[in-house]
Design an enzyme around this catalytic site. Structure first.
Site, mmCIF file in Angstrom:
data_model
loop_
_atom_site.group_PDB
_atom_site.id
_atom_site.type_symbol
_atom_site.label_atom_id
_atom_site.label_comp_id
_atom_site.label_asym_id
_atom_site.label_seq_id
_atom_site.Cartn_x
_atom_site.Cartn_y
_atom_site.Cartn_z
ATOM 1 N N ASP A 99 -16.599 -26.269 24.468
ATOM 2 C CA ASP A 99 -17.663 -27.078 25.060
ATOM 3 C C ASP A 99 -17.887 -28.262 24.124
ATOM 4 O OD1 ASP A 99 -18.926 -25.543 23.052
ATOM 5 O OD2 ASP A 99 -20.852 -25.636 24.078
ATOM 6 N N TYR A 144 -5.705 7.751 4.649
ATOM 7 C CA TYR A 144 -5.411 8.210 6.005
ATOM 8 C C TYR A 144 -4.295 9.246 5.946
ATOM 9 C CZ TYR A 144 -1.444 4.902 5.950
ATOM 10 O OH TYR A 144 -0.289 4.227 5.645
ATOM 11 N N HIS A 184 0.850 -1.183 0.000
ATOM 12 C CA HIS A 184 0.000 0.000 0.000
ATOM 13 C C HIS A 184 0.888 1.236 0.000
ATOM 14 C CE1 HIS A 184 0.718 1.012 4.184
ATOM 15 N NE2 HIS A 184 -0.120 2.007 4.101
#
Length: 851
Positions: free
Chosen positions: A578, A278, A224
């Protein structure tokens, strides 16, 4: 300490990789008192040439995942105390109404998981914090005051100096020695280090490192983009402060990247997720990051080493991916989108550019834990700076104490466990493609129950074609195609229309009213549920009973033909699984567990702990299984078998080996939906015939297929737990409302911890809530509050079609767990009154299940 002396010939622990994660693991091992820890890295120290030192260090903490949020917050606190974190705050802006709804979810998740003071901002409030942002381009923002930026090089130096481990740079790992299923040594270009355990923390090189031990780790590198502008007049006077003089360090590749990354921000870090962008300031310059381009996957076998010209995890900047719109979901180029949001960036010159490399897994989550294939081989991969401190602490605790935890308690590991991956996940074409998909989704708004389109149909039950003909809506879990509902049951919707409330908005996405209709039909008639993705584990041998008694929390010293529900616990008394235990013969047991990641995690744990006199065989895909449930299930089963299936002849929680038509099955009288019923386990090759036999015999009984949507709402009405959702390694049997699955008169793993918990008291308990005046289906991860105080969050929720109420399960402090306690739940911006109820909500006397 850091040293360039000769390598030791042996160490108890060798950590491979001295980036953010490897350093964190070593630091936390030292903090816990671990001795004889060695860390090696192919690059120089501390600027190794991995993504830890080319990354801009931006840390946004809020995630839909509690674990990701908690590890990010821990990392921020740890590095802030170390003086290497700039807590400038973080702001996510919205350029669409859909994103504003998303930011509301951000507030709800942050509130649920305990982040301080999350806020929604108006456009004006955003620009008060970030004056470079074009106020007219946004609708608002989300502000987290404790977000910020970590100084990568300074943080690595702090870890190294604060750890008792020995660090060795310029040391390439050439092989991992494995003997008898155990890791025995790490081979390097500087010598061999014998060891008891090894941590793979090589991130971008994770696939290559795993292959050295014969383990296929699905770690997909992807590029990126990031650029840093020349100094801007609008940021003049903002001191380009640095903590570390990089001129004095050995820096691989382009030194400018290390120089600019060291300059601290003075304003909040920001991101524009609508355009996959960003940004942050670097002193008087502006850093711009972009995911807004097509996925640039890197062959994991082609990850190279540092050269004089290039840092190993940095590729050349590609102008076309900056200037053109190549992302399949974005209509603007990164350059244009940034210019709209941050006009000051228009025509700005760049002083540093990079295509940095980092990694993704097929499900986008990290990879932690000890591998099933090689004992002593631990992993800490697919982790960013944001979460590195937290995951380093978790892994260190896991290795030293057997209990993965943070300072505030145990954490859930089902979603991050290295053994969660299905067998096909190690295929390079598969995980590289899925990594590219996860890259594409980094900033996308991903719908509830979203399903990938690629690599489908990998694992199909013998019933798949019959299900497809019935209009099954398939979802993928663990590679299995499982029906969520069936279009063939659309006629039932009209029958039950008055009992199926409409779900609007986000709660209704990828849902169908058919799920409710299948639920109600099963309660009144009989249904077939495909349980093939669930797994059976055969445990046999002369010591099988003794072994199971040691690892199971319940008393499993049962007669042949009996069934018992139990838990597997870790040393801290927390729930690993479980399970249902069936005794088939004197020295043969069948242990059943769920689908998804359960076979890999639970099966490998049993194998790891079994003595040589006990054989453990995980039959994942080896049996095809049907859940036959509903008040007419006995009538249907009796038609197709000569065995006695009466209440007296086949009581609840018993098992028989019988024939359904010609098909040999292990029939267990258990029910996950709270109705009379059986689980029918048959060899896989008989599956299609089993389905046909039951359907043909039940036509006059209106036998129908039912999907996973109906199963979920039915099990919540009965209060049956789901591992990985309601129960995980972050809770114990008492808090989880499962004391009946514990026999303190037996000796089992975790018993000592449970005795301490029982003596000190249970701090929190799981409870069902029902909404007082709403039929909305709640979503997980939403805050449960009382008088403005956050008590917990929604673990699982659905509408209970039989009880006619919206149900949510949550853990709350014990003082708020009494039935009748009034609370509030916020979901999608709406706050609803709710009441703690006594469980189970449906059929509390068990008349239906025991009939």
């Amino acid at each position: 300490m850091s040293t360039d002396t000769a390598l030791p010939e042996s160490a108890r622990t060798v950590v491979i990789g001295a980036g953010a994660v490897g350093c964190s693991v070593a630091y936390h091992l030292s903090e816990l008192g671990a001795e004889d820890v060695v860390v090696v890295d192919q690059g120089p120290l501390p600027v190794t040439g991995g993504s830890s030192t080319h990354a801009p260090g931006i840390m946004f903490q809020t995630s839909p995942s509690k674990l990701m949020t908690k590890t990010a917050h821990y990392t921020g606190r740890l590095l802030s105390d170390a003086g290497v974190y700039d807590e400038v705050g973080g702001i996510e802006v919205a350029r669409s109404e859909e994103r504003m709804d998303f930011l509301q979810r951000r507030v709800e998740h942050a509130t649920a998981y305990g982040l301080p003071d999350p806020q929604l901002l108006t456009p004006e409030e955003v620009t008060d914090h970030l004056p470079l942002v074009n106020e007219d381009a946004i609708l608002g923002g989300y502000y987290s005051p404790t977000d910020g930026r970590v100084d990568g090089v300074a943080a690595l130096q702090w870890y190294i100096e604060g750890s008792d481990a020995d660090f060795y740079g310029h040391t390439s790992v050439t092989d991992l020695d494995v003997a008898g299923g155990d890791v025995t040594a790490v081979e390097t270009d500087r010598g061999r280090i014998e060891c008891d355990r090894c941590v793979v923390a090589t991130n971008n090189w994770g696939y290559q490192t795993g292959k050295l031990a014969g383990v296929d780790l699905p770690i997909a590198p992807v590029e990126h983009q990031y650029v840093v502008t020349e100094p801007l007049e609008e940021l003049a006077g903002e001191a380009p402060a640095t903590r570390v003089d990089t001129d004095a360090l050995d820096v691989p590749g382009d030194r400018r990247i290390a120089d600019v990354m060291g300059k601290a921000p003075s304003r909040p870090v920001g991101r524009d997720q609508d355009h996959s962008l960003y940004f942050r300031t670097h002193g008087d310059s502006l850093g711009l990051g972009s995911y807004n381009h097509e996925s640039l996957s890197v062959d994991p076998d082609a990850m190279g080493k540092n050269t004089e010209e290039r840092q190993a995890s940095v590729h050349d900047f590609t102008d076309e991916h900056w200037e053109r719109a190549t992302h399949p979901d974005r209509d603007k180029s990164p350059k244009r989108a940034f210019e709209e949001l941050l006009p000051v960036s228009e025509d700005a010159a760049f002083q540093a550019t990079e295509n940095g490399i980092f990694v993704f897994t097929p499900d986008g989550m990290p990879v932690l834990g000890e591998t099933a294939a090689v004992d002593g081989l631990w992993t800490a991969l697919a982790i960013w700076w944001t979460h590195s401190g937290g995951y380093g602490r978790i892994l260190a605790e896991w290795m030293e104490t057997g209990v993965p935890k943070l300072p505030d308690g145990p954490v859930d590991t089902g979603a991050i466990h290295v053994n969660r991956f299905e067998p096909h996940a190690g295929s390079k074409p598969y995980f590289v493609d899925r990594g590219a998909t996860r890259y594409r989704q980094v900033y996308s708004i991903v719908e509830p129950n979203w399903q990938p389109e690629d690599h489908r149909g990998l694992r199909r039950s013998p019933f798949y074609h019959q299900q497809d003909e019935l209009g099954a809506e398939f979802v993928q879990s663990g590679g299995w195609e499982s029906a969520q509902w069936y279009e063939s049951n659309a006629d039932l919707v009209e029958r039950y229309a008055d009992r199926i409330p409409e779900q609007e908005g986000w709660q209704g996405v990828n849902r169908s009213p058919i799920e409710g209709a299948e639920h109600l039909h099963t309660r009144e008639h009989v249904s077939l549920f495909d349980m093939t993705p669930f797994s059976s584990i055969v445990v046999e041998g002369s010591d099988a009973g003794t072994f199971l008694q040691r690892v199971c929390s319940n008393d499993v010293d049962i007669d042949v033909g009996k069934v018992r529900y139990s838990l597997l616990l870790n040393e801290g008394g927390n729930i690993l699984a479980d399970v249902t235990v069936v005794r088939l013969d004197e020295d043969e047991y069948m242990v059943t567990t769920g689908g998804g990641n359960s076979p890999g995690i639970h099966g490998s744990w049993l194998k790891e702990h079994a003595p040589e006199t006990v054989s453990v065989t995980v039959e994942e895909g080896g049996r095809s299984t049907i859940g036959l449930w509903g008040p007419k299930s006995r009538l249907l089963l009796q038609r197709v078998t000569e065995a006695d299936v009466s209440a007296e002849g086949f009581p609840y929680f018993s098992a028989k080996q019988l024939y359904v038509g010609e098909v040999p099955v292990v029939a267990m009288r258990v029910s996950y939906v709270g109705e009379l019923g059986w689980e029918l386990w048959a060899p896989a090759e008989y599956g299609a015939r089993l389905w046909e036999t039951l359907r043909e015999a039940g036509q006059d009984l209106d036998v129908r297929p039912m999907g996973g949507g109906a199963l979920e709402s039915m099990r919540l009405e009965k209060g049956f737990r789901l591992w990985g959702t309601d129960i995980d390694t972050d809770t114990d049997p008492f808090a989880a409302g499962l004391p009946f699955a514990v026999d303190m008169d037996t000796d089992f793993v975790g018993k000592d911890a449970l005795e301490d918990i029982r003596e000190s008291g249970v701090d929190s308990r799981i409870v069902p809530l029902t909404l007082d005046d709403s039929t909305d289906r709640l979503l997980s991860g939403r805050p449960v509050t009382k008088d403005g105080e956050t008590l917990g969050y929604v673990q699982a929720a659905d509408f209970g079609y039989s009880v006619g109420e919206s149900i949510a399960y949550t853990y709350v402090p014990s003082e708020y767990a009494d039935p009748g306690t009034a609370v509030r739940v916020t979901c999608e911006g709406e706050t609803c009154d709710a009441t703690v109820r006594e469980e189970p909500l449906f059929d509390p006397g068990r008349e239906k299940i025991l009939r």
